[in-house]
Write a protein that holds these residues in place. Structure first.
Motif, short mmCIF file in Angstrom:
data_model
loop_
_atom_site.label_atom_id
_atom_site.label_comp_id
_atom_site.label_asym_id
_atom_site.label_seq_id
_atom_site.Cartn_x
_atom_site.Cartn_y
_atom_site.Cartn_z
N PHE A 13 11.04 45.11 40.07
CA PHE A 13 10.88 45.43 38.70
C PHE A 13 10.43 44.00 37.77
O PHE A 13 9.90 44.29 36.52
CB PHE A 13 12.20 45.73 37.93
N ASP A 14 10.49 43.01 38.39
CA ASP A 14 9.84 41.75 37.82
C ASP A 14 8.49 41.59 37.79
O ASP A 14 8.01 40.99 38.46
CB ASP A 14 10.75 40.37 38.41
N LYS B 58 12.50 36.80 35.72
CA LYS B 58 13.34 37.16 34.53
C LYS B 58 12.80 38.71 34.20
O LYS B 58 11.76 39.00 33.95
CB LYS B 58 13.46 36.32 33.34
N LEU B 59 13.87 39.58 33.72
CA LEU B 59 13.50 40.68 33.36
C LEU B 59 13.54 41.07 31.95
O LEU B 59 14.36 40.68 31.28
CB LEU B 59 14.41 41.99 33.92
N THR B 60 12.34 41.39 31.29
CA THR B 60 12.18 41.70 29.93
C THR B 60 12.70 42.80 29.54
O THR B 60 12.92 43.72 30.46
CB THR B 60 10.65 41.54 29.76
N GLU C 277 10.42 45.43 31.19
CA GLU C 277 10.69 45.67 32.73
C GLU C 277 11.88 46.66 32.96
O GLU C 277 12.09 47.33 33.89
CB GLU C 277 10.77 44.28 33.39
N ILE C 278 12.98 46.08 32.04
CA ILE C 278 14.39 46.86 32.22
C ILE C 278 14.21 48.49 31.87
O ILE C 278 14.55 49.33 32.65
CB ILE C 278 15.45 46.07 31.19
N VAL C 279 13.17 48.89 30.97
CA VAL C 279 12.95 50.19 30.72
C VAL C 279 12.24 50.76 31.94
O VAL C 279 12.48 51.96 31.85
CB VAL C 279 12.04 50.25 29.19
N GLY D 17 21.46 33.97 26.57
CA GLY D 17 20.85 33.99 25.19
C GLY D 17 19.40 34.15 24.84
O GLY D 17 18.82 34.15 23.63
N ASP D 18 18.53 34.39 26.08
CA ASP D 18 17.18 34.35 25.75
C ASP D 18 16.70 35.55 25.73
O ASP D 18 15.33 35.85 25.79
CB ASP D 18 16.52 33.59 27.22
N GLU D 19 17.60 36.77 25.53
CA GLU D 19 17.02 37.90 25.82
C GLU D 19 16.20 38.55 26.68
O GLU D 19 15.57 39.56 26.65
CB GLU D 19 16.44 38.36 24.51
N LEU D 20 16.57 37.81 27.99
CA LEU D 20 15.99 38.31 29.46
C LEU D 20 17.10 38.35 30.08
O LEU D 20 18.16 37.86 30.03
CB LEU D 20 14.84 37.49 29.86
N ILE D 21 16.94 39.04 31.52
CA ILE D 21 18.02 39.39 32.45
C ILE D 21 17.45 38.36 33.68
O ILE D 21 16.52 38.89 34.33
CB ILE D 21 18.21 40.78 32.72
N ASP D 22 18.00 37.10 34.01
CA ASP D 22 17.81 36.64 35.01
C ASP D 22 18.29 36.99 36.25
O ASP D 22 19.14 38.07 36.24
CB ASP D 22 17.68 35.07 34.83
N TRP D 23 18.20 36.41 37.47
CA TRP D 23 18.68 36.79 38.78
C TRP D 23 20.23 36.88 38.65
O TRP D 23 20.96 37.89 39.05
CB TRP D 23 18.12 36.13 40.06
N ASN D 24 20.65 35.63 38.36
CA ASN D 24 22.33 35.64 38.23
C ASN D 24 22.77 36.76 37.24
O ASN D 24 23.92 37.32 37.49
CB ASN D 24 22.80 34.19 38.02
#
Length: 90
Positions: free
Chosen positions: A29-30, A36-38, A41-43, A71-78
């Motif tokens: 999905f990245d 990082k997932l935007t 990408e999450i949608v 706080g970067d409004e993205l989802i990283d691996w961790n």
């Protein structure tokens, strides 16, 4: 089952049925490969998990709000791993 539980269950089903590992799902999905997932990408992930189109935008925002610890409004691996761990325990 609450709506949240239903959504988490659908995400869990997607990950376990279509990917060998959560990391494989994350990398799939990245789309841009930035680790990082935007929100977009999450949608896409939510669409693949068969989450109703009407609520995908809201759900993606809530997922970012709940799991974005940097706080970067993205989802990283961790952050993704933490979300998957919560899904597995739900």
């Amino acid at each position: 089952m609450t709506t949240e539980e239903s959504i988490l269950n659908k995400i869990q089903i997607l990950i376990t049925k279509h990917f060998d590992t959560p990391q494989e799902a994350f990398e799939f999905f990245d789309a841009d490969g930035d680790r990082k997932l935007t929100k977009r990408e999450i949608v896409k992930l939510l669409k693949e998990a068969e989450i109703n189109g009407f609520i995908r935008g809201l759900v993606s925002s809530k997922l970012i709000e709940g799991y974005d610890k940097s706080g970067d409004e993205l989802i990283d691996w961790n952050e993704f791993k933490a979300a998957v761990a919560k899904i597995k325990s739900a």
